[in-house]
Design a protein around this motif. Structure first.
Motif, mmCIF file in Angstrom:
data_model
loop_
_atom_site.group_PDB
_atom_site.id
_atom_site.type_symbol
_atom_site.label_atom_id
_atom_site.label_comp_id
_atom_site.label_asym_id
_atom_site.label_seq_id
_atom_site.Cartn_x
_atom_site.Cartn_y
_atom_site.Cartn_z
ATOM 1 N N TYR A 194 -44.257 46.272 30.403
ATOM 2 C CA TYR A 194 -43.268 46.100 29.066
ATOM 3 C C TYR A 194 -44.317 46.924 28.252
ATOM 4 C CZ TYR A 194 -40.356 43.520 32.958
ATOM 5 O OH TYR A 194 -39.516 43.530 33.924
ATOM 6 N N PRO A 195 -43.608 46.545 27.245
ATOM 7 C CA PRO A 195 -44.662 46.870 25.481
ATOM 8 C C PRO A 195 -44.913 45.843 25.440
ATOM 9 C CG PRO A 195 -42.015 47.134 25.563
ATOM 10 C CD PRO A 195 -42.686 47.145 26.874
ATOM 11 N N ILE A 197 -47.520 44.675 23.741
ATOM 12 C CA ILE A 197 -48.469 44.402 22.607
ATOM 13 C C ILE A 197 -47.335 44.211 21.673
ATOM 14 C CG2 ILE A 197 -49.735 45.435 20.443
ATOM 15 C CD1 ILE A 197 -51.538 46.204 22.954
ATOM 16 N N SER A 198 -46.074 45.103 22.094
ATOM 17 C CA SER A 198 -45.186 45.042 20.949
ATOM 18 C C SER A 198 -44.338 43.884 21.214
ATOM 19 C CB SER A 198 -44.231 46.083 20.689
ATOM 20 O OG SER A 198 -44.620 47.478 20.664
ATOM 21 N N ILE A 199 -43.843 43.395 21.964
ATOM 22 C CA ILE A 199 -43.438 41.783 22.666
ATOM 23 C C ILE A 199 -44.559 40.640 21.957
ATOM 24 C CG2 ILE A 199 -42.977 40.457 23.794
ATOM 25 C CD1 ILE A 199 -42.064 42.912 26.157
ATOM 26 N N SER A 201 -46.110 40.697 19.452
ATOM 27 C CA SER A 201 -46.406 40.697 18.197
ATOM 28 C C SER A 201 -45.559 40.431 17.575
ATOM 29 C CB SER A 201 -46.831 42.123 17.814
ATOM 30 O OG SER A 201 -48.085 42.762 17.940
ATOM 31 N N ALA A 202 -44.483 40.348 18.605
ATOM 32 C CA ALA A 202 -42.847 40.227 17.774
ATOM 33 C C ALA A 202 -41.759 39.034 17.857
ATOM 34 C CB ALA A 202 -41.627 40.576 18.267
#
Length: 696
Positions: A194-195, A197-199, A201-202
Motif C-alpha cells: 500500500y502507499p 507514506i500517503s496513507i 500522512s493523511a
C-alpha cells in the motif's frame, strides 16, 4: 458550568468512534468482497445492533482515558505530599531498573516497557512539581497528546479493519492475532502493498484536525478541574457503564446469529472480535465441542480403518509390489485457488503451464484444502490428519517427532528437505520441520549472487527453484533418493515479482500477475529440471496450500476451499480422479503409487484404493467441517452442530468434475450418522494429539 460538560472528553471521543464505526460499516457493506445482498431487516440489524455494540465496547476501551482524567489535580503537588509522591516514583523506577523486579520474571520486552513508562511519569511529575508556572501549559499539551493518541487509535483501527476485510472478508479473527507475532513480515507486507507514506500522512493530518475540534470542546475539563465530589460522580457513572458493558458485550455477540455470515461480521465490533480471537487461540476440543464417549468415537473410526485397534490409528498399509524409491518433489503453491485454472472456468489464461501440466498428470479434480492458512496446508501434506480446533500443529509447542511423510521417506534413506524462499521462522515453519527431521533451506541459505529479486516474503520463486535445482543436482551425486518439499512465496500480497517476465508488470501489485508469475516460474523450474539426470526418476506433486480468499456468505464456503492438485511422473500416464477427497489424502495416495509398505497412523487415505470412502475436511480455526454424501456438517464451539445440503450451482461452460460452487441449504432433518462421523474424526484426531499418540 453544568456537570455533563465534565464528561466532555469521554463523550466527544465516543461520538467520533461511533461516526468512524458507522462509516466503516457502510464501506464494508458495499465492498466488492461482500458477496451478498441484504434484506431491510438484516440491514437494520447490522447498523442498529452494531452501533449498540460499539457503545458498550467503547466504555471498557476508554478505561485508560478515565484513569488519566481522574488523576488530574493540583493538590497532589502541594508540599510535602508532592515530594513524597516524587520519591515513590523514583524508588519505583530504581526498583524496575535493578533487573530484579517482578516484571523481569516475565522476561521479553515487558521490563523495558514498564521502565520507560515509569520514567516518563516520573519526569512529568517532576516538571509539574518544580515548574508550577508552566503547569497549565504542560497539562494542556499532555491533555492534547492523550486526545490525539485516542483519535489516532480510532482512525488506525478503522483503517486496519478495512484492510483486513479487504484481504479476508471478515472482521478481526485468529489471523490478526497471529500477525502480531510476525511484525517484520506483516509490516513489510503493508509497506510494500500500500502507499503507506500517503496513507499515514493523511491519517496524521485528519487526526490533527479532529483532535483540534475535540480539544476545543473538551478543554473545559482541564481549565476547570473537577472537584473530588464531581470526580466521584464521574467514577460512579463510568464504573456503572463498565459493569453493564461486561454483560452487554457478550450478550450482543450472541445476536450475531444470522445464516448469512456477512451479516454477523458487519454487525460485530472489530475490537471485541480481536479480543475473542486472542482469548480463543487455543481451543480444547473436549471442552468446547460436542463429543462422544471415546470408545464410541474410535469404534466409528474403525468403519473407516478396519485394521485399527484400541484408541489409535496405527494400521498396516501394504502393497503387492516392490517399493519404488523414486525421488519426490512436493511443491505447495501459495494461495492457488482452483478458480485460477482454465478447467475450473477462468478465462484470463493466467495458469497456462499448470493447465498444460495437469493434462499430463494424474489430476485430482475434486480436492479440498483443509484450511485457509499456509500452516494448515503444510500440516495437511506433512502430517495427513484433519485440521484440529485452534492453532495448527505446525505452530503448537508439541509439534516435533510426529508421524509424517518426511519420516517415512527418511526411514528409506531419502535426503529430506523443506525449502522456503522466505524466513522459515515465519509461522514457526523452521521449528516444526527441523523438529521432524527435515533439513531447512530458506532465504538465509542463499548467497547474495543467488538472489535476483526479493520482497518482504522472500526471494522470488525463480530464485527458489534455481536454488532447488542446484541442491538436487548435488543430492543426485550422493546416489541417495531425495524428498524435497518446496513452499512458494510469490503469489502473495504485495504480488511483486521481477519485471519483463510476463505480460503483467511486476510493480503494479496485481493478484492476476502474482498467479501468472507463479505459473511462469514453475514452467522455468520444469524446463531446468527436465535437463537433469534425475528428472525421469522423479515424481512431482503439485498442490495449493489454500485458496486466495476465504470470504463467503456461509461459515465454510466450499468454493473457497477447492484447490488444484496433481501428481506428475515423466514416465507415467495422464488420468483424472474425480472422487471427492481431502488435502490430507494426497501424500498417502502418492505413497500408494510408490508401493510403500508401512505402518500408517495417517488419517489421510490412498484414494485410488477400492475401499476408499469419499469425504473431505474443511475448517477455520474453530469451525470444523466434513463433506460427505453431499452434506456439509460443521462442528463449532459451545457444542454447536449445523448441517447443510449441498446443491450444485453450476457455472456455464465448466465440466461437471470441475464445478466448485454450491448453495448450502440448512438441513431440515439432522443426519445423526454424519454428525457422529464428523465428531468421530475430529475427536479422535484431537485425542491422539493430546495424548501424544501421533509420534513417529
Amino acid at each position: 458550568m453544568t456537570f455533563y460538560k465534565k464528561l466532555s472528553p469521554l463523550y466527544n471521543l465516543a461520538v467520533f468512534y461511533f461516526i468512524i464505526s458507522f462509516l466503516l460499516r457502510i464501506v464494508l457493506f458495499f465492498h466488492p468482497i461482500t458477496q451478498s445482498s441484504f434484506t431491510i431487516f438484516q440491514s437494520l440489524k447490522i447498523f442498529s445492533l452494531g452501533l449498540i455494540s460499539d457503545f458498550f465496547v467503547f466504555v471498557p476501551a476508554s478505561v485508560f482515558l478515565w484513569l488519566y482524567l481522574i488523576f488530574i489535580s493540583n493538590s497532589k503537588y502541594n508540599k510535602p505530599s508532592g515530594f513524597i509522591i516524587l520519591g515513590l516514583f523514583v524508588a519505583l523506577f530504581l526498583y524496575v531498573a535493578s533487573g530484579k523486579s517482578i516484571f523481569d520474571e516475565y522476561g521479553g520486552a515487558l521490563p523495558g516497557i514498564v521502565l520507560i513508562f515509569i520514567g516518563i511519569k516520573t519526569a512529568l511529575f517532576a516538571l509539574f512539581l518544580f515548574l508550577p508556572k508552566w503547569r497549565d501549559k504542560i497539562r494542556f499539551w499532555l491533555f492534547a497528546f492523550v486526545i490525539f493518541l485516542y483519535v489516532l487509535l480510532i482512525l488506525q483501527n478503522g483503517l486496519s479493519e478495512y484492510f483486513f476485510w479487504n484481504e479476508f472478508g471478515v472482521k478481526y479473527n485468529f489471523i490478526a492475532v497471529n500477525y502480531l507475532i510476525y511484525t517484520n513480515e506483516v509490516i513489510g507486507n503493508i509497506m510494500q502493498s500500500y502507499p503507506v507514506i500517503s496513507i499515514f500522512s493523511a491519517l496524521f493530518l485528519v487526526t490533527g484536525i479532529v483532535t483540534y475540534f475535540i480539544l476545543k470542546n473538551s478543554r473545559n475539563y482541564i481549565d476547570t478541574i473537577p472537584t473530588i465530589s464531581e470526580k466521584v460522580k464521574i467514577t460512579l457513572i463510568y464504573l456503572s457503564l463498565f459493569t453493564v458493558s461486561l454483560i452487554a458485550i457478550p450478550t450482543l455477540a450472541k445476536a450475531e446469529n444470522s445464516k448469512n455470515v456477512f451479516v454477523n461480521e458487519l454487525q460485530a465490533n472489530g475490537i471485541y472480535k480481536f479480543y475473542l480471537a486472542f482469548q480463543n487461540n487455543k481451543l480444547d476440543y473436549f471442552k468446547f465441542y460436542k463429543t462422544l464417549p471415546n470408545e464410541e468415537a474410535f469404534a466409528l473410526l474403525k468403519h473407516q480403518f478396519p485394521n485399527i485397534s484400541k484408541e489409535n490409528t496405527k494400521r498396516p498399509t501394504s502393497s503387492d509390489s516392490l517399493e519404488n524409491h523414486k525421488n519426490v518433489v512436493l511443491i505447495t503453491i501459495e494461495s492457488l485457488s482452483a478458480e485460477f485454472m482454465r478447467s475450473y472456468g477462468n478465462e484470463q489464461n493466467i495458469t497456462p503451464f499448470l493447465d498444460s501440466l495437469a493434462r499430463k498428470s494424474l489430476q485430482f479434480t475434486n480436492l479440498y484444502a483443509a484450511g485457509n492458512r499456509t500452516v494448515r496446508g503444510l500440516e495437511a501434506v506433512t502430517l495427513c490428519l484433519p485440521p484440529t480446533a485452534g492453532e495448527s500443529v505446525v505452530k503448537r509447542e508439541d509439534n516435533k517427532n510426529k508421524f509424517s511423510t518426511g519420516a517415512l521417506f527418511k526411514q528409506r534413506g531419502y535426503n529430506v528437505k523443506f525449502m522456503y524462499g522466505g524466513d522459515a521462522f515465519f509461522d514457526n515453519m523452521q521449528d516444526f520441520y527441523s523438529g521432524n527431521g527435515y533439513q531447512i533451506v530458506d532465504k538465509s541459505s542463499f548467497s547474495p549472487d543467488e538472489i535476483t529479486f526479493s520482497n518482504v516474503w522472500g526471494v522470488c520463486d525463480e530464485d527458489m527453484y534455481r536454488k532447488a535445482i542446484k541442491l538436487m543436482n548435488a543430492e543426485a551425486k550422493e546416489n541417495k533418493p531425495f524428498f524435497n518439499h518446496i513452499m512458494t512465496v510469490s503469489n502473495h500480497r504485495p504480488f511483486t515479482y521481477p519485471n519483463n517476465k510476463i505480460d503483467i508488470p511486476g510493480d503494479i501489485k496485481s493478484r492476476d500477475g502474482g498467479v501468472k508469475y507463479t505459473d511462469y516460474a514453475l514452467r522455468k523450474f520444469f524446463e531446468m529440471a527436465s535437463k537433469q539426470s534425475w528428472f525421469k526418476n522423479t515424481v512431482f506433486v503439485i498442490v495449493a496450500d489454500h485458496c486466495a480468499s476465504s470470504a463467503g456468505k456461509t461459515q465454510l464456503p466450499l468454493d473457497k476451499y477447492r484447490i488444484p492438485a496433481f501428481i506428475y511422473d515423466p514416465n507415467g500416464k495422464a488420468s483424472k480422479h474425480n472422487q471427492l477427497m481431502s488435502q490430507i489424502d494426497l501424500m498417502p495416495t502418492l505413497l500408494g503409487l510408490l508401493h510403500f509398505d508401512y505402518q500408517s497412523k495417517f488419517f489421510g487415505q490412498d484414494v485410488l484404493k477400492p475401499d476408499y470412502k469419499p469425504r473431505a475436511f474443511i475448517a477455520t480455526y474453530q469451525d470444523l467441517g466434513l463433506i460427505r454424501d453431499n452434506i456439509l456438517t460443521i462442528l463449532s464451539p459451545k457444542q454447536t452442530v449445523k448441517q447443510f445440503e449441498l446443491k450444485l450451482n453450476p457455472k456455464p461452460g465448466v465440466a461437471l468434475e470441475y464445478q466448485s460452487h454450491y448453495d448450502e441449504i440448512p438441513l431440515k432433518t439432522e443426519r445423526t450418522d454424519l454428525v457422529n462421523e464428523t465428531i468421530s474424526f475430529y475427536q479422535t484426531a484431537s485425542d491422539i494429539l493430546k495424548k501424544k499418540k501421533y509420534q513417529k
